[in-house]
Design a protein around this motif. Structure first.
Motif, PDB file in Angstrom:
ATOM      1  N   GLY A  59     -13.807  -2.207  -5.752  1.00 45.08           N
ATOM      2  CA  GLY A  59     -14.257  -3.188  -5.079  1.00 45.08           C
ATOM      3  C   GLY A  59     -13.248  -2.968  -4.021  1.00 45.08           C
ATOM      4  N   SER A  60     -12.284  -3.957  -5.280  1.00 48.73           N
ATOM      5  CA  SER A  60     -10.608  -4.484  -3.718  1.00 48.73           C
ATOM      6  C   SER A  60     -10.474  -3.245  -3.063  1.00 48.73           C
ATOM      7  CB  SER A  60     -10.084  -5.400  -4.828  1.00 48.73           C
ATOM      8  OG  SER A  60      -9.525  -4.575  -5.194  1.00 48.73           O
ATOM      9  N   MET A  61     -10.421  -1.813  -3.272  1.00 48.51           N
ATOM     10  CA  MET A  61      -9.870  -1.174  -2.747  1.00 48.51           C
ATOM     11  C   MET A  61     -10.500  -0.250  -1.695  1.00 48.51           C
ATOM     12  SD  MET A  61      -6.588  -0.006  -3.033  1.00 48.51           S
ATOM     13  CE  MET A  61      -6.889   1.712  -2.964  1.00 48.51           C
ATOM     14  N   VAL A  62     -12.037  -0.814  -2.092  1.00 49.47           N
ATOM     15  CA  VAL A  62     -12.487  -0.033  -0.481  1.00 49.47           C
ATOM     16  C   VAL A  62     -13.501  -0.466   0.374  1.00 49.47           C
ATOM     17  CG1 VAL A  62     -14.652   1.661  -0.359  1.00 49.47           C
ATOM     18  CG2 VAL A  62     -13.377   1.736  -2.028  1.00 49.47           C
ATOM     19  N   ASN A  63     -14.674  -2.112  -0.240  1.00 44.42           N
ATOM     20  CA  ASN A  63     -15.018  -2.450  -0.062  1.00 44.42           C
ATOM     21  C   ASN A  63     -14.900  -4.019   1.426  1.00 44.42           C
ATOM     22  OD1 ASN A  63     -17.066  -2.329  -2.263  1.00 44.42           O
ATOM     23  ND2 ASN A  63     -18.018  -1.354  -0.248  1.00 44.42           N
ATOM     24  N   GLY A  64     -14.735  -3.855   3.085  1.00 43.11           N
ATOM     25  CA  GLY A  64     -14.831  -5.195   3.439  1.00 43.11           C
ATOM     26  C   GLY A  64     -15.270  -6.164   3.394  1.00 43.11           C
ATOM     27  N   SER A  73     -16.682   0.633   8.856  1.00 44.81           N
ATOM     28  CA  SER A  73     -15.881  -0.646   8.755  1.00 44.81           C
ATOM     29  C   SER A  73     -16.335  -0.976   7.186  1.00 44.81           C
ATOM     30  CB  SER A  73     -16.981  -1.348   9.432  1.00 44.81           C
ATOM     31  OG  SER A  73     -18.235  -1.642   9.593  1.00 44.81           O
ATOM     32  N   ALA A  74     -16.657  -0.479   6.554  1.00 44.68           N
ATOM     33  CA  ALA A  74     -17.066  -1.046   4.974  1.00 44.68           C
ATOM     34  C   ALA A  74     -15.576  -0.218   4.371  1.00 44.68           C
ATOM     35  CB  ALA A  74     -17.583  -0.299   4.427  1.00 44.68           C
ATOM     36  N   TYR A  75     -15.096   0.179   4.932  1.00 47.72           N
ATOM     37  CA  TYR A  75     -13.358   1.261   4.303  1.00 47.72           C
ATOM     38  C   TYR A  75     -11.709  -0.060   4.776  1.00 47.72           C
ATOM     39  CZ  TYR A  75     -16.112   4.673   2.838  1.00 47.72           C
ATOM     40  OH  TYR A  75     -17.508   5.142   2.213  1.00 47.72           O
ATOM     41  N   VAL A  76     -11.506  -0.481   3.543  1.00 46.95           N
ATOM     42  CA  VAL A  76     -10.461  -1.812   4.345  1.00 46.95           C
ATOM     43  C   VAL A  76      -9.083  -0.691   4.139  1.00 46.95           C
ATOM     44  CG1 VAL A  76     -10.955  -3.906   3.162  1.00 46.95           C
ATOM     45  CG2 VAL A  76     -10.260  -2.411   2.259  1.00 46.95           C
ATOM     46  N   ALA A  77      -7.913  -1.227   4.697  1.00 47.99           N
ATOM     47  CA  ALA A  77      -6.701  -0.649   5.914  1.00 47.99           C
ATOM     48  C   ALA A  77      -6.511  -0.310   3.789  1.00 47.99           C
ATOM     49  CB  ALA A  77      -6.056  -1.544   5.708  1.00 47.99           C
ATOM     50  N   THR A  78      -6.440  -0.887   2.656  1.00 48.19           N
ATOM     51  CA  THR A  78      -6.198  -0.217   1.449  1.00 48.19           C
ATOM     52  C   THR A  78      -6.187   1.402   1.455  1.00 48.19           C
ATOM     53  OG1 THR A  78      -4.915  -2.540   0.610  1.00 48.19           O
ATOM     54  CG2 THR A  78      -4.572  -0.956  -1.049  1.00 48.19           C
ATOM     55  N   TRP A  79      -7.631   1.349   1.119  1.00 43.70           N
ATOM     56  CA  TRP A  79      -8.063   2.214   1.178  1.00 43.70           C
ATOM     57  C   TRP A  79      -8.089   3.496   1.808  1.00 43.70           C
ATOM     58  CZ3 TRP A  79     -11.668   5.442  -2.316  1.00 43.70           C
ATOM     59  CH2 TRP A  79     -11.678   6.162  -1.586  1.00 43.70           C
ATOM     60  N   THR A 224       4.026  -3.707  -2.576  1.00 48.53           N
ATOM     61  CA  THR A 224       3.836  -5.018  -2.235  1.00 48.53           C
ATOM     62  C   THR A 224       2.498  -5.131  -1.312  1.00 48.53           C
ATOM     63  OG1 THR A 224       5.660  -5.196  -0.435  1.00 48.53           O
ATOM     64  CG2 THR A 224       5.852  -5.644  -1.916  1.00 48.53           C
ATOM     65  N   ASN A 225       2.282  -4.167  -0.409  1.00 52.42           N
ATOM     66  CA  ASN A 225       0.815  -4.060   0.712  1.00 52.42           C
ATOM     67  C   ASN A 225       0.491  -2.577   0.619  1.00 52.42           C
ATOM     68  OD1 ASN A 225       2.271  -3.078   3.015  1.00 52.42           O
ATOM     69  ND2 ASN A 225       3.592  -5.634   3.040  1.00 52.42           N
ATOM     70  N   GLY A 226      -0.231  -2.735   1.773  1.00 51.73           N
ATOM     71  CA  GLY A 226      -1.349  -1.091   1.825  1.00 51.73           C
ATOM     72  C   GLY A 226      -0.258  -0.073   2.804  1.00 51.73           C
ATOM     73  N   ALA A 227       0.658  -0.862   2.994  1.00 55.69           N
ATOM     74  CA  ALA A 227       0.939  -0.099   4.089  1.00 55.69           C
ATOM     75  C   ALA A 227       2.246   0.140   3.441  1.00 55.69           C
ATOM     76  CB  ALA A 227       1.450  -1.151   5.207  1.00 55.69           C
ATOM     77  N   GLU A 228       2.471   0.277   2.364  1.00 55.10           N
ATOM     78  CA  GLU A 228       4.514   0.217   1.837  1.00 55.10           C
ATOM     79  C   GLU A 228       3.498   1.561  -0.183  1.00 55.10           C
ATOM     80  OE1 GLU A 228       6.079  -2.772  -0.267  1.00 55.10           O
ATOM     81  OE2 GLU A 228       6.818  -3.362   1.800  1.00 55.10           O
ATOM     82  N   ILE A 229       2.441   1.353   0.631  1.00 56.03           N
ATOM     83  CA  ILE A 229       1.614   2.588  -0.316  1.00 56.03           C
ATOM     84  C   ILE A 229       2.170   4.302   0.193  1.00 56.03           C
ATOM     85  CG2 ILE A 229      -0.911   4.340  -1.414  1.00 56.03           C
ATOM     86  CD1 ILE A 229      -2.076   1.603  -0.881  1.00 56.03           C
ATOM     87  N   LEU A 230       2.190   4.731   1.358  1.00 60.40           N
ATOM     88  CA  LEU A 230       2.546   6.517   1.369  1.00 60.40           C
ATOM     89  C   LEU A 230       4.075   6.738   1.545  1.00 60.40           C
ATOM     90  CD1 LEU A 230       2.279   8.951   2.705  1.00 60.40           C
ATOM     91  CD2 LEU A 230       3.541   7.615   4.508  1.00 60.40           C
ATOM     92  N   VAL A 288      -3.132  16.046   8.012  1.00 64.88           N
ATOM     93  CA  VAL A 288      -3.963  14.972   7.204  1.00 64.88           C
ATOM     94  C   VAL A 288      -3.677  13.266   8.177  1.00 64.88           C
ATOM     95  CG1 VAL A 288      -1.790  15.449   4.849  1.00 64.88           C
ATOM     96  CG2 VAL A 288      -1.691  13.986   6.257  1.00 64.88           C
ATOM     97  N   LYS A 289      -4.770  12.699   7.151  1.00 63.04           N
ATOM     98  CA  LYS A 289      -5.493  11.715   8.638  1.00 63.04           C
ATOM     99  C   LYS A 289      -6.067  10.836   7.485  1.00 63.04           C
ATOM    100  CE  LYS A 289      -8.915  14.693  10.396  1.00 63.04           C
ATOM    101  NZ  LYS A 289      -9.658  15.568  11.368  1.00 63.04           N
ATOM    102  N   TYR A 290      -6.270   9.209   8.491  1.00 64.47           N
ATOM    103  CA  TYR A 290      -6.462   7.827   7.585  1.00 64.47           C
ATOM    104  C   TYR A 290      -7.457   8.349   8.009  1.00 64.47           C
ATOM    105  CZ  TYR A 290      -2.065   5.735   7.498  1.00 64.47           C
ATOM    106  OH  TYR A 290      -0.876   4.852   7.288  1.00 64.47           O
ATOM    107  N   THR A 291      -9.089   7.938   7.369  1.00 56.79           N
ATOM    108  CA  THR A 291      -9.865   7.812   6.717  1.00 56.79           C
ATOM    109  C   THR A 291     -10.396   6.280   7.618  1.00 56.79           C
ATOM    110  OG1 THR A 291     -10.933   8.170   5.113  1.00 56.79           O
ATOM    111  CG2 THR A 291     -12.194   6.801   5.763  1.00 56.79           C
ATOM    112  N   GLU A 292     -11.672   6.129   8.717  1.00 56.27           N
ATOM    113  CA  GLU A 292     -11.929   5.198   9.707  1.00 56.27           C
ATOM    114  C   GLU A 292     -11.884   4.588   9.194  1.00 56.27           C
ATOM    115  OE1 GLU A 292     -15.103   5.199  11.717  1.00 56.27           O
ATOM    116  OE2 GLU A 292     -14.468   7.619  12.723  1.00 56.27           O
ATOM    117  N   ALA A 293     -11.110   3.741   9.189  1.00 52.06           N
ATOM    118  CA  ALA A 293     -10.442   1.924   8.711  1.00 52.06           C
ATOM    119  C   ALA A 293     -10.383   0.420  10.074  1.00 52.06           C
ATOM    120  CB  ALA A 293     -10.246   1.376   7.634  1.00 52.06           C
TER     121      ALA A 293
END
Length: 379
Positions: A59-64, A73-79, A224-230, A288-293
């Motif tokens: 839930g913490s990764m997916v749901n906004g 808009s259910a998909y948050v940035a981390t997801w 440390t945050n979603g932006a660093e995952i890549l 490759v591309k982002y899922t909408e969020a």
């Protein structure tokens, strides 16, 4: 002075020390086994790999704020960032490799199996279909256990086995319970898996809620945050494919000092396309591309392309290497390359070669005398 068959072993042992030193200096070379007889063909040959990924879709990764996951808009940035990173990971696999994805929502079962021979289809499948499951789940420890157990299958006995864990939370006792598993128990389990797999375990904790474990038998790559995952997933591919050398570049013209076995180009940006190269051939050109969020897309449209360049002959020749982009050129991009080099050696006396890398031949027993042992890197 060298004498008899024992002398051959001593000479080759000395050679092995030289070659092992060279293999440390050049990451493209694989470590050579310390045996008295070996073939050059084994040097640089990469083992096929099976990579089991524990993928957090809790839930913490997916749901906004949305509970309806059919809503973008259910998909948050981390997801979105994690899924984009996974697409890039798949696009960089070798053709002989296999990736099994174990989602937290899957109760320990494999969500997807992707073959490196169909990376394009795998990336498309992840982007379009990795949205199913019960998004009220927590982070069940069973998923980690199942991903490790899956590597022990006899189907993978001749594969190099890797376990990658990507999560933003502490592990729970089940998929429906929020009760946390004791931290030391989880750390001991990951350490045990790392020892069993000879260190081939990569743990990627995301954010402050995930336990930041560290151990000598596994690799931790903290985001440390979603932006660093890549960046950390890219680091994981570099750890797994350690024969690749990475370079961040901005110029589309490169000078190759040695022959190359393979090159992978990862460029990002709105509308970026790789349309051609001056040497070799593009065997995979995968978008490759982002899922909408709403807040996930940080760079110009949230799109990337991963192109694999392979030789048209034995290798990609040294010299000027040009990359042709489409109308949009990235400000910078990452290139991974695998040098096509080998270790060469010869053992000779009075102009007679007794042992060499080009021909495993012997002129008979070695007599007392002075022998010349030569070892070098060949392009």
């Amino acid at each position: 002075m060298l004498k008899g068959d024992e002398s051959v072993k001593k000479a080759v042992s000395a050679l092995m020390a030289i070659v092992l030193f060279i293999s440390v200096m050049l990451p493209a070379l694989q470590t050579v086994k310390a045996e008295s007889i070996f073939t050059v063909d084994e040097i640089g040959k990469e083992a096929k790999k099976v990579i089991n990924v524990v993928y957090d879709d809790s839930g913490s990764m997916v749901n906004g704020n949305e509970t309806d996951v059919s809503n973008a808009s259910a998909y948050v940035a981390t997801w979105a960032q994690a899924k984009y990173s996974l697409e890039a990971f798949v696009a960089m696999m070798n053709s002989d490799d296999i990736m099994n994805i174990y989602c937290m929502s899957g109760s320990g079962s494999v969500a997807k199996t992707i073959k490196g021979s169909d990376k394009n289809g795998g990336v498309s499948d992840i982007h379009s279909n990795l949205k199913t499951g019960d998004y009220s789940v927590s982070t069940p420890i069973k998923t980690l256990e199942s991903a490790y157990d899956g590597l022990l299958s006899k189907d993978y006995s001749d594969y190099e086995q890797w376990l990658v864990v990507l999560t933003d939370g502490a592990f729970t006792v089940s998929d429906s319970s929020s009760q946390k598993v004791n931290e030391s128990e989880v750390e001991n389990k990951i350490s045990s898996y790392g020892s069993s797999l000879s260190g081939r375990v990569i743990y990627i904790p995301i954010g402050s809620s995930a336990n930041d474990f560290n151990g000598s038998s596994f690799k931790t790559l903290k985001a440390t945050n979603g932006a660093e995952i890549l960046n950390q997933v890219k680091a994981a591919t570099e750890y797994i494919y350690d024969g690749r050398v990475k370079r961040e570049v901005s110029d589309s013209t490169l000078n190759l000092g040695v022959s190359m076995r393979k090159m992978i180009i990862f460029a990002q940006g709105a509308g970026v396309e790789i349309s051609g190269v001056s040497k070799g051939k593009i065997t995979d050109n995968i978008s490759v591309k982002y899922t909408e969020a709403s807040d996930a897309v940080n760079y110009n449209g949230g799109k990337g392309v991963v192109a694999t360049v392979e030789p048209t002959g034995d290798c990609i020749d040294p010299g000027q290497f040009d990359i042709t982009f489409g109308d949009a050129k990235p400000q910078s991009y990452t290139i991974y390359y695998e040098p096509a080099v080998k270790a060469c050696y010869s053992l000779e006396k009075d102009g007679v070669e007794y042992l060499s890398s080009d021909a495993q031949t012997s002129e008979g027993s070695l007599n007392p005398g002075t022998y010349k042992l030569t070892a070098y890197i060949g392009d």
